[in-house]
Design an enzyme around this catalytic site. Structure first.
Site, PDB file in Angstrom:
ATOM      1  N   GLU A 166       0.779  -1.232   0.000  1.00 18.81           N
ATOM      2  CA  GLU A 166       0.000   0.000   0.000  1.00 18.81           C
ATOM      3  C   GLU A 166       0.816   1.290   0.000  1.00 18.81           C
ATOM      4  O   GLU A 166       0.851   2.038   0.990  1.00 18.81           O
ATOM      5  CB  GLU A 166      -0.985   0.001   1.180  1.00 18.81           C
ATOM      6  CG  GLU A 166      -1.920  -1.199   1.167  1.00 18.81           C
ATOM      7  CD  GLU A 166      -3.067  -1.085   2.161  1.00 18.81           C
ATOM      8  OE1 GLU A 166      -3.015  -0.225   3.052  1.00 18.81           O
ATOM      9  OE2 GLU A 166      -4.034  -1.853   2.029  1.00 18.81           O
ATOM     10  N   GLU A 351      -5.826  -8.393   0.241  1.00 25.00           N
ATOM     11  CA  GLU A 351      -6.500  -8.072   1.505  1.00 25.00           C
ATOM     12  C   GLU A 351      -7.953  -7.726   1.225  1.00 25.00           C
ATOM     13  O   GLU A 351      -8.242  -7.002   0.265  1.00 25.00           O
ATOM     14  CB  GLU A 351      -5.890  -6.845   2.204  1.00 25.00           C
ATOM     15  CG  GLU A 351      -4.623  -7.110   2.958  1.00 25.00           C
ATOM     16  CD  GLU A 351      -4.081  -5.859   3.656  1.00 25.00           C
ATOM     17  OE1 GLU A 351      -4.871  -4.982   4.070  1.00 25.00           O
ATOM     18  OE2 GLU A 351      -2.852  -5.770   3.767  1.00 25.00           O
TER      19      GLU A 351
HETATM   20  C1  FCB Z   1      -4.817  -2.122   5.237  1.00 28.78           C
HETATM   21  C2  FCB Z   1      -3.486  -2.530   5.814  1.00 28.78           C
HETATM   22  C3  FCB Z   1      -3.574  -3.608   6.873  1.00 28.78           C
HETATM   23  C4  FCB Z   1      -4.774  -3.419   7.769  1.00 28.78           C
HETATM   24  C5  FCB Z   1      -6.025  -3.209   6.962  1.00 28.78           C
HETATM   25  C6  FCB Z   1      -7.269  -3.061   7.777  1.00 28.78           C
HETATM   26  O1  FCB Z   1      -4.738  -0.840   4.748  1.00 28.78           O
HETATM   27  O2  FCB Z   1      -2.630  -3.016   4.805  1.00 28.78           O
HETATM   28  O3  FCB Z   1      -2.358  -3.627   7.574  1.00 28.78           O
HETATM   29  O4  FCB Z   1      -4.548  -2.413   8.653  1.00 28.78           O
HETATM   30  O5  FCB Z   1      -5.878  -2.098   6.138  1.00 28.78           O
END
Ligand code: FCB
Length: 440
Positions: A166, A351
């Site tokens: 990210e 994610e």
């Molecule tokens: C993302 C992050 C992860 C976690 C989620 C909820 O942005 O990569 O570490 O905090 O959000």
């Protein structure tokens, strides 16, 4: 009742996994880990609530890997902690740190899981911040060296690796909005780090390629921006939001350029040779990771620096973070990557998940029905993309464990497994059992 029965409809080779990150779970009290920018930020801004103990994954990792395996997952995404490998300087490696990751990777491989390590998930050694952290391209070069070290030391234990998690959070969220470490609120710093974090990615790719073994990816977080209404000003503001949040990174990586509107605001702060560096930044990668959670409603708002928008949330069902359920955004970004950037690149959803205010019942069970619904809605979007022929290779639920949720400390629970932070006890939640029902 909502189920995850759709899991049965995914192709056999599709990889389901879970994701975590080093600072959020390991506990930096253990194993001679050095200090990171998060320790310092927690002290300054979060009343000292930090990742000292987190989930004590350092001592519990065997149990944690067992949980992943027993649910039937096939892949595990985690990150290396730079300050654990090099706590004091760039030369003296911490053998306890090396030993930990070797044992972790062995455990993953012996459990028939596929490892998806990330080299950087936000825990920059604090010493780098003393020389301006990601604002300084020296940090990017050291990151290249770290990548080389990781590949040489652990490279025979995994196939896929990603460089950075990210870039938007590392740059904009942490240097313009100041919400994450190092907590800077300054457009110059933000613009510089928007570019430098991509330059760091390029240094990492180059180092990894020189070791010749890996499938290399990078992980971008895309957030859907929707204009609050059909007013021209708001539509224009939404375009700028999208460029700063999303396209800045994907345009650079896939096209070797920055999007025009954002560039018109940020260019004056970029290093003179940024265009030459963009050539390196856009050197080919093997896969792309997409982290997706929610949407924002965008409205024009005048700002001195030209960043003329504000983000609002709407009236859809919300998670405990206040983030709206907006699964449509996930398929939008999957399609956009293939249609506008690279129609062949394999996509992993690296994610996706939600925070829920989970509490065990007096019998000790955790019923997180809303989380099952959230997963179900997003998995449906992926299935429909697969059916349309888009190449999506895997999905990682965020997260295996309740953990240190950055600026929110331990107050936001994203896990499939509940963690009692007083004694590190793990309790699989209903969502965990729901995955295992169809995967195991
Ligand atoms: C993302 C992050 C992860 C976690 C989620 C909820 O942005 O990569 O570490 O905090 O959000």
């Amino acid at each position: 009742m909502i189920s995850l029965s759709d899991l049965q409809n995914f192709p056999k080779e599709f990889k389901f996994g879970v994701a975590t990150s080093s600072y959020q779970i390991e506990g930096n009290n253990y194993g001679d880990c050095g200090k990171s920018i998060w320790d310092d930020f927690a002290k300054r801004k979060l009343s000292g609530i930090d990742g000292k103990n987190a989930c004590n994954h350092i001592e519990y990792f065997i149990e944690d890997i067992k949980l992943i395996k027993e649910a039937g997952f096939k892949a595990y995404r985690f990150s290396f902690a730079w300050p654990r490998l090099f706590p004091d300087n760039d030369k003296d490696v911490n053998l306890k740190g090396v030993d930990f990751y070797k044992r972790l990777l062995d455990e993953i491989n012996n459990s028939d899981l596929e490892a998806f390590p990330t080299i950087y998930h936000w825990d920059l050694p604090l010493r780098f911040q003393e020389m301006k952290g990601w604002e300084n391209q020296e940090t990017c070069k050291r990151f290249g060296d770290l990548s080389f070290f990781i590949s040489k030391t652990f490279g025979d234990q995994f196939e896929n690796i990603s460089t950075i998690n990210e870039p938007w959070c590392i740059s904009w969220l942490s240097h313009y909005l100041g919400e994450h470490a190092p907590g800077i609120k300054n457009i110059q710093s933000a613009a510089k780090t928007m570019h430098n974090i991509l330059f760091a990615h390029s240094q990492s790719v180059e180092a990894l390629r020189s070791c010749n073994t890996h499938q290399i990816g990078v992980v971008l977080n895309n957030q859907f921006g929707q204009s609050i209404d059909s007013n021209e000003e708001n539509i224009h503001a939404t375009k700028l939001f999208d460029e700063i949040h999303n396209r800045w990174f994907s345009d650079a990586i896939f096209k070797g350029k920055y999007p025009e509107l954002a560039l018109s605001i940020l260019e004056k702060y970029l290093p003179e040779n940024y265009k030459t560096q963009l050539e390196l930044i856009s050197s080919p990668i093997d896969w792309i990771g997409l982290n997706y959670y929610t949407r924002s409603l965008i409205k024009y708002k005048k700002s001195e620096d030209g960043v003329n928008y504000e983000c609002n949330s709407g009236t859809l069902k919300k998670t405990d973070m206040g983030w709206e359920f907006y699964p449509e955004g996930l398929s939008y970004f999957i399609k956009r990557i293939h249609k506008e950037y690279d129609n062949k690149i394999p996509i992993y959803i690296t994610e996706n998940g939600m925070a829920n205010n989970d509490k065990p019942t007096f019998k000790g069970d955790v019923y997180d029905e809303d989380r099952i619904e959230y997963f179900n809605l997003h998995l449906k979007e992926i299935l429909s993309c697969l059916n349309e022929g888009f190449s999506i290779k895997g999905y990682f639920a965020w997260s295996l464990l309740d953990n240190y949720e950055w600026a929110y400390g331990y107050s936001k629970r994203f896990g499939l497994v509940y963690v009692d932070f007083d004694n590190f006890k793990r309790i699989p939640k209903k969502s965990y059992y729901e995955f295992s029902k169809y995967l195991a």
